[in-house]
Design a protein around this motif. Structure first.
Motif, mmCIF file in Angstrom:
data_model
loop_
_atom_site.group_PDB
_atom_site.id
_atom_site.type_symbol
_atom_site.label_atom_id
_atom_site.label_comp_id
_atom_site.label_asym_id
_atom_site.label_seq_id
_atom_site.Cartn_x
_atom_site.Cartn_y
_atom_site.Cartn_z
ATOM 1 N N PRO A 148 84.581 18.230 61.141
ATOM 2 C CA PRO A 148 84.782 17.560 62.429
ATOM 3 C C PRO A 148 83.800 16.405 62.591
ATOM 4 O O PRO A 148 82.822 16.290 61.838
ATOM 5 N N ASN A 149 84.041 15.594 63.588
ATOM 6 C CA ASN A 149 83.152 14.474 63.914
ATOM 7 C C ASN A 149 82.001 15.006 64.757
ATOM 8 O O ASN A 149 81.981 14.868 65.976
ATOM 9 N N MET A 150 81.019 15.623 64.105
ATOM 10 C CA MET A 150 79.919 16.299 64.795
ATOM 11 C C MET A 150 78.589 15.874 64.167
ATOM 12 O O MET A 150 78.561 15.286 63.081
ATOM 13 N N PRO A 151 77.459 16.149 64.829
ATOM 14 C CA PRO A 151 76.166 15.663 64.328
ATOM 15 C C PRO A 151 75.844 16.110 62.908
ATOM 16 O O PRO A 151 75.278 15.339 62.126
ATOM 17 N N GLN A 152 76.152 17.346 62.569
ATOM 18 C CA GLN A 152 75.841 17.822 61.221
ATOM 19 C C GLN A 152 76.529 16.972 60.152
ATOM 20 O O GLN A 152 75.978 16.776 59.060
ATOM 21 N N THR A 153 77.718 16.473 60.454
ATOM 22 C CA THR A 153 78.432 15.643 59.486
ATOM 23 C C THR A 153 77.669 14.354 59.208
ATOM 24 O O THR A 153 77.554 13.917 58.060
ATOM 25 N N VAL A 154 77.140 13.749 60.262
ATOM 26 C CA VAL A 154 76.353 12.520 60.097
ATOM 27 C C VAL A 154 75.107 12.806 59.270
ATOM 28 O O VAL A 154 74.758 12.058 58.342
ATOM 29 N N ALA A 155 74.414 13.911 59.587
ATOM 30 C CA ALA A 155 73.197 14.262 58.849
ATOM 31 C C ALA A 155 73.495 14.530 57.379
ATOM 32 O O ALA A 155 72.742 14.113 56.484
ATOM 33 N N ILE A 192 82.000 20.652 51.365
ATOM 34 C CA ILE A 192 81.459 21.055 52.666
ATOM 35 C C ILE A 192 82.609 21.206 53.646
ATOM 36 O O ILE A 192 83.511 20.368 53.695
ATOM 37 N N SER A 193 82.568 22.269 54.451
ATOM 38 C CA SER A 193 83.613 22.470 55.462
ATOM 39 C C SER A 193 83.025 23.178 56.679
ATOM 40 O O SER A 193 82.042 23.916 56.576
ATOM 41 N N LEU A 223 79.335 26.009 54.095
ATOM 42 C CA LEU A 223 80.108 26.271 55.308
ATOM 43 C C LEU A 223 79.248 26.005 56.538
ATOM 44 O O LEU A 223 78.157 26.570 56.683
ATOM 45 N N VAL A 224 79.749 25.151 57.412
ATOM 46 C CA VAL A 224 79.017 24.758 58.618
ATOM 47 C C VAL A 224 79.641 25.457 59.823
ATOM 48 O O VAL A 224 80.782 25.141 60.192
ATOM 49 N N LEU A 242 75.960 29.335 53.856
ATOM 50 C CA LEU A 242 75.962 28.880 55.243
ATOM 51 C C LEU A 242 74.962 27.746 55.433
ATOM 52 O O LEU A 242 73.894 27.720 54.798
ATOM 53 N N TYR A 243 75.300 26.840 56.328
ATOM 54 C CA TYR A 243 74.477 25.651 56.566
ATOM 55 C C TYR A 243 73.025 26.016 56.852
ATOM 56 O O TYR A 243 72.099 25.456 56.251
ATOM 57 N N ASP A 244 72.787 26.951 57.775
ATOM 58 C CA ASP A 244 71.409 27.307 58.131
ATOM 59 C C ASP A 244 70.658 27.891 56.947
ATOM 60 O O ASP A 244 69.478 27.592 56.728
ATOM 61 N N ASP A 245 71.319 28.741 56.159
ATOM 62 C CA ASP A 245 70.667 29.303 54.973
ATOM 63 C C ASP A 245 70.345 28.212 53.957
ATOM 64 O O ASP A 245 69.355 28.297 53.219
#
Length: 650
Positions: A148-155, A192-193, A223-224, A242-245
């Motif tokens: 999605p168009n979300m902050p994590q994607t930009v980062a 990435i998804s 996976l985000v 997972l993204y956080d891990d």
């Protein structure tokens, strides 16, 4: 205003303080030039491209080493190279600020909100950069994202490109085969998804699709979490992280950037793929950066702290355009989901709350707001909004009028046009010039844009092919998997020797602006006369009875006849009276030659993921030819509505 009056004229005060004016004066003083007006400045920017693009580098303080040469082989569209000795990094030039001010603001319909400061963004990029390094990511590796168009994607994009990796993305509503048709060609090192996303108030889970894609690509899945149920590291498969891990092992530290040549690949974008497997269009870090800086800083007057919004998904090049706003110090306002969830005011609520300076969207969205009966001018405080941009398809005169009557009366409306091929615009807004109904204000700085006849001669006052006659920095580097450049040459240079033919049917106006009449490959040729489909849409879509239209040329009796398909408003029936009214509207508003031979009602009209109607795919279906890549469509089932239509057999 009257038909012979502009819809908007910049005040003398605005012209005087415009960044475009400041840049023009700066160039004049620095290079001993005298520019009487913008047109003179634009001509100079084309005639002396070496100096002009060097000026953009210096004025915009591009970070890196520019090198001694600005342009070599400058007369050869295929051999030209801008800044061949330069070394730079794209992400370094976007992460230009630090501190507590907003860098990214996010809304996912009415389901999610987030806000990232510049410090939070830098810290997030730093942790991802370290995680990518541990993974072994190196320059030239591809990173593919279905996000999605979300902050994590930009980062994630910034972290990948900081190391010289090549970023490619699509939106999570793509089907599995559509994702594989794109990313399978480029062989990414990482996929990435998100786990799920929201659309029209409903959660759409994509975890199983993401795992299937990763397995077929032969890479592990990052996976985000976004809209799905909470997952823990014990609940994911061995080939999923997972993204956080992924980032929690690392503390933020100073960022470092891998500086690479100007032409080093940055993005891989994809053609719509509605008539075959999508083309993989490779864009350079340097060309993309300079072109976007020029468009943002001068054509859009973007200033540090301005709120920049574009309604886009990560599968449309406008996302790539949007994120470059960071290079001008702007705050990006991100949105994911339906623009009508929970209702049609959601984007204007967002604009008012966050004080947008620039509101970017599609012509189809503007028309949908108009037909929904919304009047944001009366319901929302849009006092900070100075620029509305519209692209995706030609904006009709009716759309122009609605913006000024229904959204804001004193805003600059910039219809813009370019595309995935150049990840930017050939023609766009100009803050120093008036806005005229139905017209794009003019060509971009540094671009030798013209309109040519079929025999390769410039034309005025008549329609022709939109071309660019001299090299420019944001030309694609290449097509992926096209080692000898055959596909690349065929896409842009087969029509005219050493001249970029863009595939748009265009026309200069008396004001020095342009009108795009649609794609030239969808141009109609009844009786040998070329007609742009947009000219028909401009008339039909004014009618309240018609929600949407699609027009093709059908081979018939040794000629081509015009066939118009209409999706009607609820409760409306296509009877003889309405057929007559549609034909009358087209005859008087366009010309008798534009009047379709057949008008047929359909329940839906197929479109791409970015909302563009697919005339070519419908034309193939009508003629009984296969459509090779239905996965590229947002609503592929709609194509079946155009098969075996009895009315087309007589």
């Amino acid at each position: 205003m009257g038909e012979n009056q502009p819809l908007w004229v910049p005040s003398q005060e605005r012209v005087a303080r415009s960044p475009m004016t400041h840049f023009m004066r700066w160039c004049a003083e620095r290079y001993g030039q005298r520019f009487e007006d913008y047109d003179a400045f634009q001509r100079w920017s084309v005639d002396d491209r070496e100096t002009f693009w060097s000026a953009v580098c210096d004025y915009c303080d591009v970070k890196g080493n520019r090198g001694e040469r600005a342009l070599v082989n400058g007369d050869d569209m295929l051999a030209a190279r801008f800044f061949p000795d330069a070394r730079l990094n794209f992400a370094e030039n976007l992460l230009v600020r630090s501190g507590p001010d907003d860098a990214l603001i996010f809304r996912g319909e009415d389901k999610a909100e987030d806000r990232w400061s510049w410090d939070r963004l830098r810290d997030g990029v730093s942790r991802l950069q370290q995680a990518f390094q541990k993974l072994g990511l190196k320059p030239g590796d591809r990173v593919a994202a279905m996000m999605p168009n979300m902050p994590q994607t930009v980062a994630l994009m910034l972290a990948a490109t900081s190391l010289g990796a090549v970023w490619s993305s699509c939106s999570p509503d793509f089907g599995e085969q559509g994702v594989l048709d794109r990313f399978g060609q480029i062989e990414p090192k990482l996929f990435i998804s998100c786990d799920a996303y929201w659309y029209n108030g409903k959660k759409q889970d994509v975890t199983q699709k993401a795992r299937a894609v990763a397995e077929k690509l032969g890479v592990f899945l990052l996976l985000v979490p976004y809209a799905g149920d909470s997952l823990t590291s014990t609940e994911v498969l061995d080939d999923t992280v997972l993204y956080d891990d992924f980032v929690d092992l690392f503390d933020p530290q100073d960022l470092h950037y891998t500086r690479l040549p100007f032409a080093h690949p940055l993005y891989i974008l994809f053609s719509s793929g509605t008539t075959g497997i999508p083309k993989c269009i490779v864009h350079s870090a340097g060309g993309t950066l300079l072109q976007h800086l020029k468009e943002h800083r001068f054509h859009c007057e973007l200033q540090p702290g301005d709120r920049l919004f574009y309604f886009t998904t990560c599968g449309w090049m406008m996302w790539n355009w949007l994120v470059s706003g960071l290079a001008s110090g702007a705050t990006l306002c991100l949105y994911d989901g339906s623009p009508f969830a929970p209702d049609g005011n959601v984007l204007f609520d967002y604009a008012a709350a966050e004080k947008f300076a620039v509101f970017g969207t599609s012509a189809k969205y503007i028309d949908a707001v108009r037909k929904a009966g919304l009047t944001p001018a009366a319901t929302h405080d849009l006092s900070t909004l100075r620029l509305i941009t519209s692209t995706g398809s030609p904006l009709s005169p009716e759309g122009f009028a609605f913006v000024y009557d229904g959204i804001k009366s004193d805003v600059q409306l910039a219809s813009i046009s370019g595309g995935t091929d150049i990840v930017s615009c050939f023609v766009l807004g100009n803050p120093l010039k008036p806005v005229w109904s139905g017209e794009i204000q003019g060509p971009g700085l540094g671009l030798a844009v013209d309109v040519w006849s079929d025999d390769g001669k410039p034309v005025r006052g008549e329609k022709g092919e939109l071309v660019c006659t001299k090299p420019f920095p944001c030309q694609p580097v290449m097509f992926w998997n096209d080692p000898d450049g055959t596909k690349y040459h065929a896409a842009y240079f087969d029509r005219f020797d050493n001249v970029w033919c863009h595939g748009d049917f265009a026309e200069w106006t008396e004001h020095g602006g342009l009108i795009i009449h649609g794609r030239s490959d969808a141009t109609l040729n009844p009786g040998g006369v070329r007609i742009g489909t947009a000219e028909i849409y401009n008339q039909v879509e004014k009618m309240d009875e018609v929600t949407e239209a699609l027009c093709i040329g059908q081979d018939w009796d040794g000629d081509v006849r015009v066939v118009l398909f209409v999706r009607l408003a609820d409760g409306v029936v296509l009877d003889d009276a309405l057929v007559s009214a549609i034909k009358s509207r087209i005859r008087t508003g366009a010309s008798p030659r534009h009047v379709p031979a057949k008008i047929i009602a359909v329940a839906d009209i197929p479109r791409t993921k970015s909302g563009k109607i697919v005339e070519l795919a419908v034309r193939e279906v009508v003629h009984g030819r296969p459509v090779k890549n239905r996965e590229a469509l947002a609503n592929p089932d709609a194509l079946a509505l155009f098969e075996n239509i009895e009315a087309l057999q007589s």
